[in-house]
Design a protein around this motif. Sequence first.
Motif, PDB file in Angstrom:
ATOM      1  N   LYS A 157      45.554  55.197  82.247  1.00  0.00           N
ATOM      2  CA  LYS A 157      45.061  53.926  82.711  1.00  0.00           C
ATOM      3  C   LYS A 157      46.077  53.332  83.755  1.00  0.00           C
ATOM      4  CE  LYS A 157      48.219  51.225  80.818  1.00  0.00           C
ATOM      5  NZ  LYS A 157      49.181  50.356  81.616  1.00  0.00           N
ATOM      6  N   PRO A 158      45.545  52.591  84.709  1.00  0.00           N
ATOM      7  CA  PRO A 158      44.101  51.983  85.046  1.00  0.00           C
ATOM      8  C   PRO A 158      43.448  52.889  85.801  1.00  0.00           C
ATOM      9  CG  PRO A 158      45.692  50.802  86.320  1.00  0.00           C
ATOM     10  CD  PRO A 158      46.319  51.524  85.427  1.00  0.00           C
ATOM     11  N   LEU A 159      42.211  52.803  85.974  1.00  0.00           N
ATOM     12  CA  LEU A 159      41.496  53.526  87.173  1.00  0.00           C
ATOM     13  C   LEU A 159      42.160  53.320  88.445  1.00  0.00           C
ATOM     14  CD1 LEU A 159      37.561  53.414  86.414  1.00  0.00           C
ATOM     15  CD2 LEU A 159      39.340  55.464  86.079  1.00  0.00           C
ATOM     16  N   ASP A 160      42.272  51.890  88.690  1.00  0.00           N
ATOM     17  CA  ASP A 160      42.969  51.491  89.899  1.00  0.00           C
ATOM     18  C   ASP A 160      43.257  49.751  89.987  1.00  0.00           C
ATOM     19  OD1 ASP A 160      43.359  52.276  92.875  1.00  0.00           O
ATOM     20  OD2 ASP A 160      42.544  50.286  92.933  1.00  0.00           O
ATOM     21  N   LEU A 161      43.812  49.175  90.461  1.00  0.00           N
ATOM     22  CA  LEU A 161      44.093  47.648  90.355  1.00  0.00           C
ATOM     23  C   LEU A 161      43.029  46.956  91.056  1.00  0.00           C
ATOM     24  CD1 LEU A 161      47.810  47.552  91.036  1.00  0.00           C
ATOM     25  CD2 LEU A 161      46.835  47.653  88.774  1.00  0.00           C
ATOM     26  N   SER A 162      42.384  47.457  91.752  1.00  0.00           N
ATOM     27  CA  SER A 162      40.956  46.935  92.529  1.00  0.00           C
ATOM     28  C   SER A 162      39.907  47.320  91.790  1.00  0.00           C
ATOM     29  CB  SER A 162      41.064  47.237  94.072  1.00  0.00           C
ATOM     30  OG  SER A 162      39.541  47.044  94.535  1.00  0.00           O
TER      31      SER A 162
ATOM     32  N   LEU B 272      39.243  46.553  83.081  1.00  0.00           N
ATOM     33  CA  LEU B 272      39.836  45.870  84.486  1.00  0.00           C
ATOM     34  C   LEU B 272      39.003  44.664  84.739  1.00  0.00           C
ATOM     35  CD1 LEU B 272      41.651  46.262  86.681  1.00  0.00           C
ATOM     36  CD2 LEU B 272      40.118  47.749  87.906  1.00  0.00           C
ATOM     37  N   ARG B 273      37.810  44.592  84.429  1.00  0.00           N
ATOM     38  CA  ARG B 273      36.852  43.368  84.596  1.00  0.00           C
ATOM     39  C   ARG B 273      37.538  42.090  83.748  1.00  0.00           C
ATOM     40  NH1 ARG B 273      31.581  42.013  82.208  1.00  0.00           N
ATOM     41  NH2 ARG B 273      30.384  40.777  83.768  1.00  0.00           N
ATOM     42  N   LEU B 274      37.653  42.454  82.640  1.00  0.00           N
ATOM     43  CA  LEU B 274      38.241  41.416  81.721  1.00  0.00           C
ATOM     44  C   LEU B 274      39.846  40.887  82.290  1.00  0.00           C
ATOM     45  CD1 LEU B 274      37.365  42.823  78.081  1.00  0.00           C
ATOM     46  CD2 LEU B 274      36.457  40.867  79.452  1.00  0.00           C
ATOM     47  N   ALA B 275      40.728  42.146  82.717  1.00  0.00           N
ATOM     48  CA  ALA B 275      41.956  41.707  83.273  1.00  0.00           C
ATOM     49  C   ALA B 275      41.593  40.722  84.551  1.00  0.00           C
ATOM     50  CB  ALA B 275      42.613  43.025  83.537  1.00  0.00           C
ATOM     51  N   ASP B 276      40.836  41.105  85.359  1.00  0.00           N
ATOM     52  CA  ASP B 276      40.691  40.245  86.589  1.00  0.00           C
ATOM     53  C   ASP B 276      40.276  38.949  86.185  1.00  0.00           C
ATOM     54  OD1 ASP B 276      41.318  42.587  88.053  1.00  0.00           O
ATOM     55  OD2 ASP B 276      39.377  43.056  88.721  1.00  0.00           O
ATOM     56  N   ALA B 277      39.223  38.628  85.277  1.00  0.00           N
ATOM     57  CA  ALA B 277      38.983  37.594  84.838  1.00  0.00           C
ATOM     58  C   ALA B 277      39.963  36.593  84.276  1.00  0.00           C
ATOM     59  CB  ALA B 277      37.807  37.621  83.764  1.00  0.00           C
ATOM     60  N   ALA B 278      40.884  37.278  83.200  1.00  0.00           N
ATOM     61  CA  ALA B 278      42.138  36.771  82.987  1.00  0.00           C
ATOM     62  C   ALA B 278      42.962  36.088  83.914  1.00  0.00           C
ATOM     63  CB  ALA B 278      42.839  37.379  81.989  1.00  0.00           C
ATOM     64  N   TYR B 279      43.130  36.930  84.879  1.00  0.00           N
ATOM     65  CA  TYR B 279      43.948  36.559  86.097  1.00  0.00           C
ATOM     66  C   TYR B 279      43.374  35.345  86.962  1.00  0.00           C
ATOM     67  CZ  TYR B 279      46.708  36.597  90.578  1.00  0.00           C
ATOM     68  OH  TYR B 279      47.460  36.353  91.542  1.00  0.00           O
TER      69      TYR B 279
END
Length: 329
Positions: free
Chosen positions: A92-97, A310-317
């Motif tokens: 992990k992760p696939l990518d940071l984007s 990653l979607r949850l991580a972006d939302a948390a940020y």
Amino acid sequence: MIRFGLIGAGRIGKVHALAVQAVPNALITAVADVVPAAAEALAQQLGAQVVSIEEMFNSSHVDAYIIASSTDTHADYLMRCAEVGKPVFCEKPLDLSYERAQRCSEAVQKAGVPCMLGFNRRFDPQFSTLKQHLQAGTIGKLETLIITSRDPAPPPVTYIKVSGGIFRDMMIHDFDMARWLLDEEPTRVYAVGSALVDPAIGAAGDVDTASVTLSTASGKIAVITNSRRATYGYDQRIEAFGEKGMLQANNQLENTLLFAGTEGVMTAKPQHFFLERYADAYRIELTQFVQALQQDTQMPTTEQDGLQALRLADAAYESWKSGQPVDLT
């Protein structure tokens, strides 16, 4: 026999190499790394060949790949795996984007390449037993989930600057655990964070102490707490609370010795870090990857799990930056 090509001979590459050695019907035949000396040292230990990246993807002696290189290379190498049509296990992760990770996922699916993402904590015996009890209805309907994850010490600030931040780098494991244990996609994310451990982390635009609350459409609540510092060791705990009771998966200790005396009761500290704590999990996840390939069955985790975490991580940020909850519906 599954012949692996290992891409990345750094710390996590060595972890996977050690795990493969304990997996029946699997071995590493080729190693590639941007640091030739690292590739040479690990290949010699494994009895494997040192190859370039181009040779790796053109080799007839490699049946599947393990991507354990730096995060910014994962998507590119996954694309190459899709092009050559060979299975891949990727850290992990696939990518940071998210957008780039999504394109990568689409390419893997279009090629029909078996892909497993390295969310190793799902395979930890303590956590998988907790999951089995949830599925069996031991505590009835799950209502709240509490996930605690604290590292013994923060990484260098040079790493922080390229890591994607605590939500994408560290907490992404916990987002995956939350999805897996809730058995329902979170619809709302609220995050808070502070730089309390090292001011340099704050100066780099990140936090070292964070808490995220997730809620689902049915009303389940998950609370995740992360810290880059725990003076007593690697703190990894999960609590699941439901209508019929509670389940807890507690820390693995350095030893099982307990002292009881007039001064009180003392036990050993938690194991120091992830290498010790999740040694079994790394071996089990790669064993299941090999079994899924041999039996032509579905992968236990996929790039889609990586995309959702990653979607949850972006939302948390986004929530941390705005101070407002983020609705994912």
